[in-house]
Design a protein around this motif. Structure first.
Motif: not given
Ligand SMILES: [Mg+2]
Ligand SMILES: [Zn+2]
Length: 168
Positions: A1-2, A111-120, A125-127
């Motif tokens: 569940m995101l 750069e979005p790397g930190m946000i994308l790392a958290a999402a990994q 749910d990024l949206n």
């Protein structure tokens, strides 16, 4: 569940940005910051700090200083019934003097790397997630990661979130 996540810039959003803050003695909470974190906790958001700490690459302070400050910050939040789920920081800067951190990276905002790392690493749910920062580079990182960005220009963070995030 995101889950929804809130990505908070640190300097200028959680604490007053006095430039390269790295000691608790220099840490001054933004009005409403603790209540804001607690409210996001209660609304079942994942709460992340995403902060550029190029002062590490520039040898103004060490990675351990940042970790110590974040541990202290977390304990202060905990005393008030609030918590950060994880701190992400970028230690890099192209103009640094510490060799291992002085290079281009994919985590330094914009750069979005930190946000994308958290999402990994978390069920995000990024949206449906939100970033609050005080600089255009924060908004750019949010955009590149696909989260809604809100530019905070000072004042009371809780009031800001009530107007921008919780009422929309
Ligand atoms: Mg900032
Ligand atoms: Zn980086």
């Amino acid at each position: 569940m995101l889950k929804r996540a809130i990505f908070l810039d640190r300097d200028g959003v959680i604490n007053i940005d006095r430039g390269y803050v790295h000691r608790k003695e220099d840490f001054c909470w933004v009005d409403g910051a603790i209540e804001t974190v607690r409210q996001f906790n209660e609304l079942d958001y994942l709460v992340f700090v995403v902060t550029n700490q190029g002062g590490i690459a520039r040898a103004f302070y060490t990675e351990q200083d940042v970790l110590d400050l974040h541990n202290w910050l977390q304990s202060e939040l905990n005393k008030q019934g609030a918590h950060i789920d994880q701190f992400y920081y970028c230690p890099h800067h192209v103009e640094g003097s510490v060799p291992e951190h002085s290079h281009v990276c994919s985590c330094r905002k914009p750069e979005p790397g930190m946000i994308l790392a958290a999402a990994q690493e978390w069920p995000v749910d990024l949206n449906r997630s939100v970033m609050i920062g005080d600089k255009p580079s924060d908004m750019e990182a949010a955009k590149r990661a696909g989260v809604t960005g809100y530019l905070f220009c000072g004042g009371n963070l809780f009031e800001f979130c009530r107007e921008k995030v919780w009422n929309s």
